[in-house]
Design a protein around this motif. Structure first.
Motif, PDB file in Angstrom:
ATOM      1  N   SER A  56       0.814  -1.217   0.000  1.00 22.39           N
ATOM      2  CA  SER A  56       0.000   0.000   0.000  1.00 22.39           C
ATOM      3  C   SER A  56       0.851   1.271   0.000  1.00 22.39           C
ATOM      4  O   SER A  56       0.392   2.336  -0.406  1.00 22.39           O
ATOM      5  CB  SER A  56      -0.943   0.010   1.205  1.00 22.39           C
ATOM      6  N   ALA A  57       2.116   1.166   0.453  1.00 27.81           N
ATOM      7  CA  ALA A  57       2.994   2.338   0.511  1.00 27.81           C
ATOM      8  C   ALA A  57       3.886   2.465  -0.724  1.00 27.81           C
ATOM      9  O   ALA A  57       4.558   3.477  -0.896  1.00 27.81           O
ATOM     10  CB  ALA A  57       3.875   2.264   1.765  1.00 27.81           C
ATOM     11  N   ALA A  58       3.890   1.456  -1.599  1.00 32.86           N
ATOM     12  CA  ALA A  58       4.788   1.447  -2.750  1.00 32.86           C
ATOM     13  C   ALA A  58       4.244   2.291  -3.898  1.00 32.86           C
ATOM     14  O   ALA A  58       3.064   2.656  -3.930  1.00 32.86           O
ATOM     15  CB  ALA A  58       5.011   0.009  -3.217  1.00 32.86           C
ATOM     16  N   ASN A  59       5.129   2.591  -4.847  1.00 29.99           N
ATOM     17  CA  ASN A  59       4.744   3.332  -6.050  1.00 29.99           C
ATOM     18  C   ASN A  59       4.357   2.415  -7.202  1.00 29.99           C
ATOM     19  O   ASN A  59       3.510   2.767  -8.033  1.00 29.99           O
ATOM     20  CB  ASN A  59       5.890   4.229  -6.523  1.00 29.99           C
ATOM     21  N   LEU A  60       4.983   1.233  -7.258  1.00 31.14           N
ATOM     22  CA  LEU A  60       4.762   0.352  -8.402  1.00 31.14           C
ATOM     23  C   LEU A  60       5.065  -1.090  -8.011  1.00 31.14           C
ATOM     24  O   LEU A  60       6.032  -1.363  -7.299  1.00 31.14           O
ATOM     25  CB  LEU A  60       5.670   0.770  -9.569  1.00 31.14           C
ATOM     26  N   GLY A  61       4.237  -2.011  -8.483  1.00 33.39           N
ATOM     27  CA  GLY A  61       4.479  -3.432  -8.295  1.00 33.39           C
ATOM     28  C   GLY A  61       5.028  -4.038  -9.578  1.00 33.39           C
ATOM     29  O   GLY A  61       4.694  -3.593 -10.678  1.00 33.39           O
ATOM     30  N   VAL A  62       5.868  -5.060  -9.430  1.00 35.01           N
ATOM     31  CA  VAL A  62       6.466  -5.725 -10.591  1.00 35.01           C
ATOM     32  C   VAL A  62       6.190  -7.222 -10.494  1.00 35.01           C
ATOM     33  O   VAL A  62       6.473  -7.848  -9.469  1.00 35.01           O
ATOM     34  CB  VAL A  62       7.990  -5.491 -10.656  1.00 35.01           C
ATOM     35  N   SER A  63       5.630  -7.790 -11.572  1.00 37.47           N
ATOM     36  CA  SER A  63       5.400  -9.231 -11.648  1.00 37.47           C
ATOM     37  C   SER A  63       6.255  -9.813 -12.769  1.00 37.47           C
ATOM     38  O   SER A  63       6.212  -9.342 -13.902  1.00 37.47           O
ATOM     39  CB  SER A  63       3.919  -9.533 -11.926  1.00 37.47           C
ATOM     40  N   LEU A  64       7.019 -10.850 -12.433  1.00 39.53           N
ATOM     41  CA  LEU A  64       7.863 -11.528 -13.412  1.00 39.53           C
ATOM     42  C   LEU A  64       7.373 -12.949 -13.690  1.00 39.53           C
ATOM     43  O   LEU A  64       8.083 -13.742 -14.297  1.00 39.53           O
ATOM     44  CB  LEU A  64       9.313 -11.562 -12.916  1.00 39.53           C
ATOM     45  N   HIS A  65       6.146 -13.232 -13.270  1.00 44.05           N
ATOM     46  CA  HIS A  65       5.549 -14.547 -13.500  1.00 44.05           C
ATOM     47  C   HIS A  65       5.390 -14.780 -14.998  1.00 44.05           C
ATOM     48  O   HIS A  65       4.825 -13.956 -15.708  1.00 44.05           O
ATOM     49  CB  HIS A  65       4.193 -14.615 -12.802  1.00 44.05           C
ATOM     50  N   MET A  66       5.888 -15.929 -15.484  1.00 45.58           N
ATOM     51  CA  MET A  66       5.876 -16.208 -16.920  1.00 45.58           C
ATOM     52  C   MET A  66       4.854 -17.273 -17.310  1.00 45.58           C
ATOM     53  O   MET A  66       4.659 -17.511 -18.495  1.00 45.58           O
ATOM     54  CB  MET A  66       7.270 -16.635 -17.381  1.00 45.58           C
ATOM     55  N   SER A  67       4.238 -17.937 -16.377  1.00 47.30           N
ATOM     56  CA  SER A  67       3.191 -18.916 -16.617  1.00 47.30           C
ATOM     57  C   SER A  67       3.686 -20.097 -17.437  1.00 47.30           C
ATOM     58  O   SER A  67       3.776 -20.039 -18.671  1.00 47.30           O
ATOM     59  CB  SER A  67       1.972 -18.293 -17.317  1.00 47.30           C
ATOM     60  N   SER A  68       3.992 -21.193 -16.764  1.00 52.35           N
ATOM     61  CA  SER A  68       4.463 -22.402 -17.441  1.00 52.35           C
ATOM     62  C   SER A  68       3.394 -22.998 -18.351  1.00 52.35           C
ATOM     63  O   SER A  68       3.698 -23.623 -19.356  1.00 52.35           O
ATOM     64  CB  SER A  68       4.902 -23.436 -16.402  1.00 52.35           C
ATOM     65  N   SER A  69       2.121 -22.777 -17.997  1.00 55.45           N
ATOM     66  CA  SER A  69       1.021 -23.321 -18.786  1.00 55.45           C
ATOM     67  C   SER A  69       0.437 -22.310 -19.760  1.00 55.45           C
ATOM     68  O   SER A  69      -0.238 -22.680 -20.722  1.00 55.45           O
ATOM     69  CB  SER A  69      -0.098 -23.813 -17.855  1.00 55.45           C
ATOM     70  N   GLY A  70       0.667 -21.024 -19.492  1.00 54.81           N
ATOM     71  CA  GLY A  70       0.093 -19.971 -20.324  1.00 54.81           C
ATOM     72  C   GLY A  70      -1.309 -19.569 -19.924  1.00 54.81           C
ATOM     73  O   GLY A  70      -1.870 -18.619 -20.485  1.00 54.81           O
ATOM     74  N   VAL A  71      -1.904 -20.258 -18.934  1.00 54.91           N
ATOM     75  CA  VAL A  71      -3.303 -19.982 -18.596  1.00 54.91           C
ATOM     76  C   VAL A  71      -3.528 -19.731 -17.102  1.00 54.91           C
ATOM     77  O   VAL A  71      -4.676 -19.652 -16.664  1.00 54.91           O
ATOM     78  CB  VAL A  71      -4.226 -21.131 -19.069  1.00 54.91           C
ATOM     79  N   ASP A  72      -2.452 -19.621 -16.299  1.00 55.79           N
ATOM     80  CA  ASP A  72      -2.642 -19.271 -14.898  1.00 55.79           C
ATOM     81  C   ASP A  72      -2.337 -17.783 -14.729  1.00 55.79           C
ATOM     82  O   ASP A  72      -1.993 -17.092 -15.689  1.00 55.79           O
ATOM     83  CB  ASP A  72      -1.763 -20.125 -13.984  1.00 55.79           C
ATOM     84  N   LEU A  73      -2.495 -17.295 -13.518  1.00 51.29           N
ATOM     85  CA  LEU A  73      -2.240 -15.882 -13.222  1.00 51.29           C
ATOM     86  C   LEU A  73      -1.530 -15.759 -11.881  1.00 51.29           C
ATOM     87  O   LEU A  73      -1.767 -16.560 -10.970  1.00 51.29           O
ATOM     88  CB  LEU A  73      -3.542 -15.075 -13.185  1.00 51.29           C
ATOM     89  N   PRO A  74      -0.679 -14.738 -11.736  1.00 51.54           N
ATOM     90  CA  PRO A  74       0.022 -14.533 -10.461  1.00 51.54           C
ATOM     91  C   PRO A  74      -0.873 -13.871  -9.419  1.00 51.54           C
ATOM     92  O   PRO A  74      -1.421 -12.791  -9.655  1.00 51.54           O
ATOM     93  CB  PRO A  74       1.188 -13.619 -10.843  1.00 51.54           C
ATOM     94  N   MET A  75      -1.002 -14.507  -8.266  1.00 54.73           N
ATOM     95  CA  MET A  75      -1.848 -13.946  -7.213  1.00 54.73           C
ATOM     96  C   MET A  75      -1.260 -12.662  -6.652  1.00 54.73           C
ATOM     97  O   MET A  75      -1.981 -11.819  -6.115  1.00 54.73           O
ATOM     98  CB  MET A  75      -2.040 -14.972  -6.099  1.00 54.73           C
ATOM     99  N   LYS A  76       0.051 -12.492  -6.792  1.00 60.26           N
ATOM    100  CA  LYS A  76       0.694 -11.277  -6.277  1.00 60.26           C
ATOM    101  C   LYS A  76       0.099 -10.021  -6.888  1.00 60.26           C
ATOM    102  O   LYS A  76      -0.018  -8.986  -6.230  1.00 60.26           O
ATOM    103  CB  LYS A  76       2.196 -11.342  -6.532  1.00 60.26           C
ATOM    104  N   VAL A  77      -0.289 -10.101  -8.169  1.00 57.94           N
ATOM    105  CA  VAL A  77      -0.882  -8.944  -8.843  1.00 57.94           C
ATOM    106  C   VAL A  77      -2.233  -8.607  -8.220  1.00 57.94           C
ATOM    107  O   VAL A  77      -2.581  -7.430  -8.043  1.00 57.94           O
ATOM    108  CB  VAL A  77      -1.014  -9.204 -10.352  1.00 57.94           C
ATOM    109  N   VAL A  78      -3.004  -9.634  -7.874  1.00 57.99           N
ATOM    110  CA  VAL A  78      -4.291  -9.430  -7.219  1.00 57.99           C
ATOM    111  C   VAL A  78      -4.104  -8.701  -5.887  1.00 57.99           C
ATOM    112  O   VAL A  78      -4.843  -7.767  -5.560  1.00 57.99           O
ATOM    113  CB  VAL A  78      -4.994 -10.782  -7.006  1.00 57.99           C
ATOM    114  N   ASP A  79      -3.118  -9.136  -5.103  1.00 55.01           N
ATOM    115  CA  ASP A  79      -2.837  -8.488  -3.818  1.00 55.01           C
ATOM    116  C   ASP A  79      -2.437  -7.029  -4.024  1.00 55.01           C
ATOM    117  O   ASP A  79      -2.831  -6.149  -3.249  1.00 55.01           O
ATOM    118  CB  ASP A  79      -1.720  -9.227  -3.082  1.00 55.01           C
ATOM    119  N   MET A  80      -1.640  -6.782  -5.068  1.00 53.06           N
ATOM    120  CA  MET A  80      -1.226  -5.404  -5.356  1.00 53.06           C
ATOM    121  C   MET A  80      -2.422  -4.528  -5.695  1.00 53.06           C
ATOM    122  O   MET A  80      -2.536  -3.393  -5.221  1.00 53.06           O
ATOM    123  CB  MET A  80      -0.202  -5.408  -6.506  1.00 53.06           C
ATOM    124  N   PHE A  81      -3.340  -5.041  -6.496  1.00 56.01           N
ATOM    125  CA  PHE A  81      -4.545  -4.277  -6.816  1.00 56.01           C
ATOM    126  C   PHE A  81      -5.370  -4.013  -5.560  1.00 56.01           C
ATOM    127  O   PHE A  81      -5.965  -2.946  -5.394  1.00 56.01           O
ATOM    128  CB  PHE A  81      -5.385  -5.032  -7.842  1.00 56.01           C
TER     129      PHE A  81
END
Length: 492
Positions: free
Chosen positions: A386-411
């Motif tokens: 909540s105090a940061a300026n920007l979040g960075v996700s480097l998740h590359m998805s081994s299957s191509g169809v999942d999503l990183p939960m970290k991005v959800v937490d950042m939102f």
């Protein structure tokens, strides 16, 4: 000699089969019975016409002889065993399942490894009981590609016996909810337990286990092909399936013939936007931001955060290369601020990347960037986002169809995101230029950092910040109640 060899070739499978059957029968767990005495209320009308509670066991097994003044009623109970063949503390989605079930009064047993701090509400809930698994011996843990095919079967055998013994010892429940991956041996053991105990198997698909194994061994490796076949066979034995994206649900329908309910990750209540007037206090309180709190508040430094499990599906060399390029550009562009980059998490490749970071720092390749790594509690991690300026996700998805939960937490914390975007499901969560930005290379990430940070809070950064706040309004409870609570567990 030959006849003796043929004898053992014939007899060995029979001995193995006998041993397995004997083990299953001898250690066979009790079944879930919705009509067990624990789930039945019995009352008897006394001489005064009042109904008093009695023990229903005294009438169990009788076909006649129950007095007319004795009445029976079934209690309503939802009971779930949740299996995580991993660290419970680093499995937020499964913890959220447990908390949602407990909120609606369900009895929950959570089975997994207890290696890091679990969610505080999980530990304090009277409806949730943690059931620790014994971790495999250190001898069976390896990241060596050559040793892996030799040690992996032994590790699977250890996990199989450990998981079967633990689940068999628990009071039976209506549902067994398992996280996938890992698939081996969880899906097979879970289905066996469900058959023996009259339980329904629910599989929560976060990704495909074979696709993660392929990152280590390659897609054509025999073990990967076996793992894929295993996953497809046992997946069809599940009673209910959740998928983290619509793209994953569509792929499962197309390739496995399975109908899965899309259950998107959404931020939990712990992740909330921070009021501007409270930001300074948070920055001064947290370990890695305290020394730079004033510079961050004045905009002279920008705080970026990335969370990782330090695995092969996240290439942190992209971020490091982008930060090196950013520092080179900063010499020519005086308006580019300094960066404090905090990377949180635990995992097998952490030491590898820490050595890369140390080498870059020693060579003075990051003069305008400070990198810190650590592990944060849930509350401190939420505050950091909540105090940061920007979040960075480097998740590359081994299957191509999942999503990183970290991005959800950042939102959920109102934090805009830049992330690796070259896979199918990225667009289900991040809308380009609205709540985040995507990149496909270190050069593109470097350009994004320069664009978003040049001259302070740019219009582009403000726009995706607003989009992140709007995206974070739909919460986990909203999503879970609509999909799992009403359609599967029927507790809402």
């Amino acid at each position: 000699m030959a006849s003796s060899l043929y004898f053992w070739i014939l007899i060995a499978p029979l001995l193995l089969l006998f041993t397995v059957v004997f083990f299953l029968i001898f250690f066979a767990p009790s079944q879930y019975d919705p009509y067990s005495p624990d789930l039945v209320d019995a009352t008897q009308e006394n001489d005064s016409g009042q109904s008093v509670s009695i023990d229903p066991r005294q009438y169990y097994g009788r076909f006649a002889g129950v007095p007319d003044n004795v009445k029976f009623a079934l209690k309503k109970e939802t009971s779930v065993q949740i299996v995580v063949l991993g660290d419970i503390g680093r499995s937020p989605r499964m913890q959220y399942h447990a908390l949602s079930l407990a909120k609606h009064g369900a009895r929950v047993d959570m089975v997994g490894f207890v290696e890091s701090e679990a969610h505080p509400s999980l530990l304090s809930s009277p409806h949730i009981t943690l059931r620790p698994l014994q971790p495999p011996p250190a001898l069976l843990q390896t990241t060596n590609r050559r040793l892996f095919p030799l040690l992996a079967p032994l590790k699977v055998l250890w996990q199989t016996l450990n998981l079967y013994r633990t689940l068999s010892s628990l009071k039976p429940s209506q549902y067994l909810l398992v996280q996938n991956p890992p698939s081996i041996p969880v899906l097979a053991i879970a289905k066996l337990i469900c058959l023996l105990r009259n339980q329904k198997l629910i599989i929560d698909w976060h990704n495909f286990g074979w696709s993660i194994l392929a990152l280590k061994l390659g897609r054509s490796h025999p073990l990967v092909l076996v793992a894929k076949a295993y996953e497809h066979v046992f997946a069809r034995l599940g009673d209910v399936h959740f998928a983290v994206t619509r793209a994953m649900a569509a792929l499962m329908k197309r390739e496995m013939g399975i109908v899965a309910l899309p259950l998107h990750d959404r931020p939990a209540a712990a992740f909330q936007p921070l009021a501007p007037e409270d930001r300074g206090a948070v920055l001064r309180r947290l370990e890695h931001t305290a020394a730079h709190a004033e510079q961050i508040e004045r905009g002279e430094w920008k705080l970026i955060v990335s969370s990782t499990s330090w695995t092969a599906d996240e290439d942190f060399s992209l971020l490091l290369a982008a930060l090196v390029g950013y520092c080179k550009n900063a010499k020519a562009k005086a308006k580019l601020p300094y960066i404090l980059a905090i990377i949180t998490g635990k995992g097998p490749l952490k030491a590898h990347y820490l050595s890369q970071i140390a080498a870059l720092q020693q060579s003075n390749a990051l003069p305008r960037v400070t990198i810190a790594t650590g592990w944060y509690s849930t509350s401190d991690y939420a505050a950091l986002l909540s105090a940061a300026n920007l979040g960075v996700s480097l998740h590359m998805s081994s299957s191509g169809v999942d999503l990183p939960m970290k991005v959800v937490d950042m939102f959920g914390a109102g934090l805009p995101v830049v992330g690796y975007s070259k896979y199918e499901s990225w667009g289900e969560l991040v809308r380009e230029g609205e709540n985040g930005r995507g990149f496909g290379s270190a050069d593109e990430l470097e350009e994004l950092l320069g664009e978003l940070f040049a001259g302070g809070d740019t219009e582009s950064l403000k726009r995706i910040k607003q989009g992140a706040l709007e995206e974070g309004r739909r919460r986990w409870d909203d999503e879970w109640d609509d999909v799992a609570g009403r359609q599967v567990f029927r507790v809402c």
